[in-house]
Design an enzyme around this catalytic site. Structure first.
Site, PDB file in Angstrom:
ATOM      1  N   HIS A  81       1.611  10.271   3.362  1.00  0.00           N
ATOM      2  CA  HIS A  81       2.109   9.059   2.721  1.00  0.00           C
ATOM      3  C   HIS A  81       1.028   8.488   1.817  1.00  0.00           C
ATOM      4  CE1 HIS A  81       4.859   8.689   6.437  1.00  0.00           C
ATOM      5  NE2 HIS A  81       5.632   8.933   5.396  1.00  0.00           N
ATOM      6  N   PHE A 102      -2.980   8.056   6.128  1.00  0.00           N
ATOM      7  CA  PHE A 102      -3.611   8.779   7.241  1.00  0.00           C
ATOM      8  C   PHE A 102      -2.583   9.539   8.077  1.00  0.00           C
ATOM      9  CE2 PHE A 102      -5.872   4.474   7.101  1.00  0.00           C
ATOM     10  CZ  PHE A 102      -6.610   4.813   5.985  1.00  0.00           C
ATOM     11  N   HIS A 103      -1.621  10.186   7.411  1.00  0.00           N
ATOM     12  CA  HIS A 103      -0.555  10.901   8.118  1.00  0.00           C
ATOM     13  C   HIS A 103      -0.397  12.334   7.611  1.00  0.00           C
ATOM     14  CE1 HIS A 103       1.376   6.623   8.458  1.00  0.00           C
ATOM     15  NE2 HIS A 103       0.445   6.815   9.382  1.00  0.00           N
ATOM     16  N   PRO A 104      -1.450  13.166   7.631  1.00  0.00           N
ATOM     17  CA  PRO A 104      -1.313  14.541   7.141  1.00  0.00           C
ATOM     18  C   PRO A 104      -0.493  15.410   8.095  1.00  0.00           C
ATOM     19  CG  PRO A 104      -3.489  14.230   8.083  1.00  0.00           C
ATOM     20  CD  PRO A 104      -2.823  12.881   8.093  1.00  0.00           C
TER      21      PRO A 104
END
Length: 545
Positions: free
Chosen positions: A304, A480-482
């Site tokens: 995101h 911070f959503h890989p």
């Protein structure tokens, strides 16, 4: 087995299962695999056991650039994001990123999981995963058909109070956006109080919720400071893991049944590639022997991209900026936390969320909004401005732009190359600009008039698509959503099958956010824990005795 921490002296030569990574998924998996007492499990974690700040919720700001608890990855500069290095924090301690994150608990939409199932991943529809989400949680506000109590992970609504929050709710209603009492319930859409993994003012990471009770079991061994350097392959079977603690010599441990990689969206593809599993065009130039060609490793990265808007507030005492300005106010907030477990130190990253549609013809929300009663002056050090303000950020829930994560070196200590390729898809660009306009519409609604001052970022003069997109390119960061770098699916463009087994390699699974075929609609921590829980079910089914 005697539990070990940070050393290998008491380690058995062979265990049933080795889990690499004690993060959101890995800690849950370790707990469930050791419940019956039948299986010996070794859990390897490259980071430390804990950090003195981690249990305090506000540590999400303190640890965002602290190498003692954070891998501190950075992306490769790209023209689409103004050639900036973008920080990519990832947890480096027991609990992984659940020990440093913003404590926001979001399951996502039923559509997300039904989409996974539709892509050939049977057993991953929302009806399939809902019982697992319910099993995980102890929802403080009651149980019903969608929610449950009694699970290991405590979930509650943010307790923080401010006149700003009620004004946001009323502003949403003024433009047709409802209040939603439970966005993890039947419907996601609306402005909501954030559900958060906090209990009695303390962070509920998976290290707390899952590992603390499990570490009392004699069949679980936890080793911290253990950097996995490669998987041990014998032909097309994974039989163990090699790792190092600090600068010691490499240690090899073997698994009698399986190795499960739970390193997360960044480190999972890195470990596979270091082991010779991946794309020959990536591995051969680095001198890594190709032991199993698997072209999807490190591909299909999604994250995101999070864009912010900032306003000054006219009323004092509404934001935390002036309540944290100076030593005495900060000391008061710290004292308040110590005595009541309330206030700034006990707050998640955003106490209010919005799940909104940028176009009314959409079936479900396509953006997530975060409302924060403060404005950050120094992002690296998380310092606040001394004037009262609020920040509202948004990201597209289901981005289409795909990036990559690949090794730069055969040395496990060197960070991989992260290329987000943000905003490469036209839908992503349009959704982000539409999202910023919708945020502005909320902020400019009549119920906000008594509070709202001038728009500071990007400024009221930024009205065109080009203006807003330039603001995103120049200032937005990852949320911070890989995910997706070891994508689940039946085809050659995927890394694992629907039971999380690596295609073509026996005895090896991946169980973490990297297996997500598409992005879930919201923060990814809840879904990552669910993946660890579901992996434990499948592994126990495959190894009943």
């Amino acid at each position: 087995m005697q539990a070990a921490q940070g050393n290998s002296g008491a380690m058995a030569a062979e265990v049933d299962f080795i889990i690499v990574g004690a993060g959101s998924a890995g800690a849950a998996l370790a707990n469930r695999l050791t419940e019956s007492g039948k299986h010996k499990v070794l859990l390897l974690e490259a980071g430390a056991a804990s950090h003195p700040y981690s249990r305090m919720p506000a540590s999400f700001g303190l640890l965002i650039s602290d190498p003692a608890a954070n891998w501190c990855y950075k992306s490769t500069p790209e023209p689409a994001t103004a050639n900036r290095e973008i920080a990519v924090p990832r947890g480096k301690l027991l609990g992984g990123s659940s020990s440093i994150n913003g404590l926001v608990y979001v399951r996502g939409q039923p559509l997300d999981y039904d989409t996974w199932a539709q892509r050939g991943n049977r057993g991953w529809s929302f009806d399939d995963v809902l019982p697992i989400f319910k099993r995980m949680e102890n929802y403080e506000h009651g149980a019903d058909d969608m929610r449950a109590q009694g699970g290991p992970l405590h979930v509650c609504e943010s307790y923080d109070q401010s006149p700003l929050y009620e004004s946001i709710f009323r502003a949403g209603e003024a433009i047709g956006i409802r209040r939603n009492p439970d966005y993890n319930g039947a419907e996601q859409e609306g402005f909501v109080r954030t559900q958060t993994t906090i209990k009695n003012g303390f962070r509920q990471s998976t290290a707390v919720a899952y590992l603390e009770p499990a570490r009392k079991r004699p069949n679980l061994q936890v080793v911290t400071g253990a950097l996995a350097t490669r998987l041990i392959l014998e032909g097309k079977r994974c039989v163990g893991v090699a790792y190092r603690i600090a600068n010691s010599e490499e240690v090899e441990v073997r698994a009698g049944r399986e190795v499960i990689v739970s390193c997360g969206g960044v480190a999972a593809p890195q470990l596979l590639e270091l082991s010779g599993i991946g794309r020959p065009d990536v591995l051969k130039p680095l001198g890594i022997e190709v032991k199993h060609e698997l072209s999807a490793v490190g591909e299909n990265l999604r994250d995101h991209i999070n864009a912010r808007m900032v306003w000054r507030l006219k009323q004092r005492g509404v934001s935390y900026n002036e309540r944290m300005a100076g030593l005495i106010p900060r000391g008061w907030q710290f004292l308040r936390y110590l005595t009541t477990r309330r206030g700034f130190m006990a707050m998640p990253s955003a106490p209010i969320l919005g799940f909104l549609k940028t176009r009314q013809e959409l079936e479900t929300p396509d953006i997530q909004v975060h409302v924060m009663p403060y404005v950050i002056r120094d992002a690296k050090r998380r310092l606040l401005h001394d004037w009262p303000g609020m920040t509202m950020t948004c990201y597209q829930l289901r981005p289409e732009s795909l990036g990559t994560i690949h090794v730069r070196s055969s040395d496990a200590r060197e960070h991989p190359e992260i290329r987000f390729n943000f905003l490469s898809d036209a839908l992503d660009r349009q959704t982000m600009t539409d999202g910023l306009r919708l945020i502005r519409k909320v902020a400019e609604a009549a119920p906000m008039d008594p509070l709202r001052g001038e728009e500071v970022e990007p400024g009221s003069g930024a009205t065109s698509d080009e203006d807003l997109l330039n603001h995103v390119r120049n200032t937005a960061n990852t949320a911070f959503h890989p995910v997706g770098t070891c994508r689940m699916g039946p085809g050659e463009d995927c890394v694992v099958d629907s039971r999380l087994r690596v295609h073509g390699i026996a005895g090896l699974r991946v169980a973490d956010a990297s297996i997500m075929p598409t992005m879930v609609s919201g923060n990814t921590n809840a879904a990552a824990i669910m993946i660890g829980e579901k992996a434990s079910d499948m592994i126990r089914e495959d190894h009943p005795n």
